[in-house]
Write a protein that holds these residues in place. Structure first.
Motif, PDB file in Angstrom:
ATOM      1  N   CYS A  88       0.797  -1.226   0.000  1.00  0.00           N
ATOM      2  CA  CYS A  88       0.000   0.000   0.000  1.00  0.00           C
ATOM      3  C   CYS A  88       0.832   1.281   0.000  1.00  0.00           C
ATOM      4  O   CYS A  88       0.293   2.369  -0.111  1.00  0.00           O
ATOM      5  N   CYS A 176       2.897  -3.690   8.251  1.00  0.00           N
ATOM      6  CA  CYS A 176       2.405  -2.362   7.862  1.00  0.00           C
ATOM      7  C   CYS A 176       1.264  -1.925   8.781  1.00  0.00           C
ATOM      8  O   CYS A 176       0.303  -2.666   8.987  1.00  0.00           O
ATOM      9  N   GLU A 181       0.080  -5.766   5.888  1.00  0.00           N
ATOM     10  CA  GLU A 181       0.994  -6.593   5.105  1.00  0.00           C
ATOM     11  C   GLU A 181       2.277  -6.860   5.893  1.00  0.00           C
ATOM     12  O   GLU A 181       2.806  -5.964   6.548  1.00  0.00           O
TER      13      GLU A 181
HETATM   14 ZN    ZN Z   1       0.682  -1.531   3.674  1.00  0.00          ZN
END
Ligand code: ZN
Ligand code: ZN
Ligand code: ZN
Length: 327
Positions: A88, A176, A181
């Motif tokens: 992202c 993250c 993630e």
């Molecule tokens: Zn991310």
């Protein structure tokens, strides 16, 4: 290389300079309309508005930013490099250490130390502690007082409690904070980041000139003879603060281009209010072209018309439509 001909700019250079000037105008418009105090651009990331401007005019992003700095619109902060989430693009993480052999997070650091006082050598993390939390020498039972003085660190290694492997460095595993993630250095995006502060005064001044130029072009295309503000002011004290004075078939028109200078909407509204005031003293027709500024600040005098746009493009388009309809 053949001699001569270098004084003349190559056609491609002229093209680049022209495109650079256009890109710079778009950059100024973006900076004023977004009213950002600071921009940060990740090198290699595709979708930044400034990158889109550079791409639109086929100008290298670096060149555009350098030009922005040269003109005093931007001021560069020292360059930096940061880890970004490969999924992202986020850049805040929870960090864990993992075993390079089995991937377990249950790893521990073993620091080899020497107690200089008695000559003992052992693992710091395994040494006993006093009730006050101070590390005690397992051999002579004295407290370790000052590193580098009565005791020294010799080396440190890591050990996995799951598989028993020893290694020099654990693998940093990042989670993250935005999308969850999980990844390590093999998948991490590691990119240079350039940060700039925006000189709002300088970009507002440049925006004002672009604004005047664009409005003047629209007026000229509709058969008006346009004079800039300085001349207009010299002609009559009453026209003060008009951005442009336009004339067509002997009929005069004052145009006021208003936007929030340095992001200040309140003072832009004051400017609108002042135009209303001036219009009461002088029956000349006036048009206010306002970008990101409300124009319903008081009862509007009959000789004042207003155009509002949420962007310069929108205001210009509406002005075109208005004047075209007056043929
Ligand atoms: Zn991310
Ligand atoms: Zn392991
Ligand atoms: Zn000791």
């Amino acid at each position: 290389m053949a001699g001569g001909g270098t004084a003349r700019l190559e056609a491609s250079e002229v093209e680049l300079l022209r495109n650079l000037a256009r890109a710079l105008q778009d950059l100024v418009v973006y900076l004023v309309e977004s009213n950002l105090g600071e921009i940060s651009i990740e090198i290699g990331k595709k979708d930044h508005p400034v990158k889109s401007i550079a791409d639109k005019y086929r100008v290298p992003l670096d060149t555009l930013l350098e030009e922005g700095v040269k003109r005093g619109f931007l001021k560069a902060f020292p360059a930096d490099k940061l880890v970004f989430c490969p999924k992202c693009g986020g850049f805040s993480f929870k960090v864990r250490y993992a075993c390079p052999n089995c991937g377990s997070f249950d790893v521990e650091r073993n620091t080899l130390f020497s107690h200089v006082t008695c000559g003992f050598i052992g693992v710091l993390e395994e040494a006993p502690r006093t009730v006050t939390g101070k590390v005690q020498c397992p051999k002579c039972k004295r407290e370790l007082v000052r590193e580098g003085d009565d005791w020294v660190k010799l080396s440190s290694t890591w050990r996995c409690r799951s598989c028993g492997t020893s290694f020099s460095y654990p693998v940093a595993s990042l989670e993250c904070a935005s999308c969850g993630e999980r990844f390590d250095d093999k998948r991490a995006e590691y990119r240079a980041v350039m940060r700039y502060s925006v000189d709002k005064k300088a970009v507002s001044e440049a925006f004002s000139q672009i604004f005047n130029k664009r409005v003047a072009e629209v007026l000229a295309s509709q058969g008006y003879v346009v004079k800039p503000a300085a001349e207009a002011t010299a002609m009559s004290g009453v026209t003060r603060k008009a951005s442009l004075i336009a004339e067509k078939r002997g009929v005069r028109l004052y145009v006021h281009n208003i936007f929030p200078r340095e992001g200040n909407v309140e003072s832009a509204k004051d400017e609108v209010f002042n135009v209303y005031g001036s219009a009461l003293d002088d029956a000349t027709r006036r048009i206010i072209v306002a970008v990101n500024t409300p124009t319903q600040v008081a009862r509007r005098p009959e000789n004042v018309e207003t155009i509002e746009g949420r962007s310069l493009e929108e205001a210009i388009r509406k002005l075109q439509e208005k004047l075209r309809g007056e043929k």
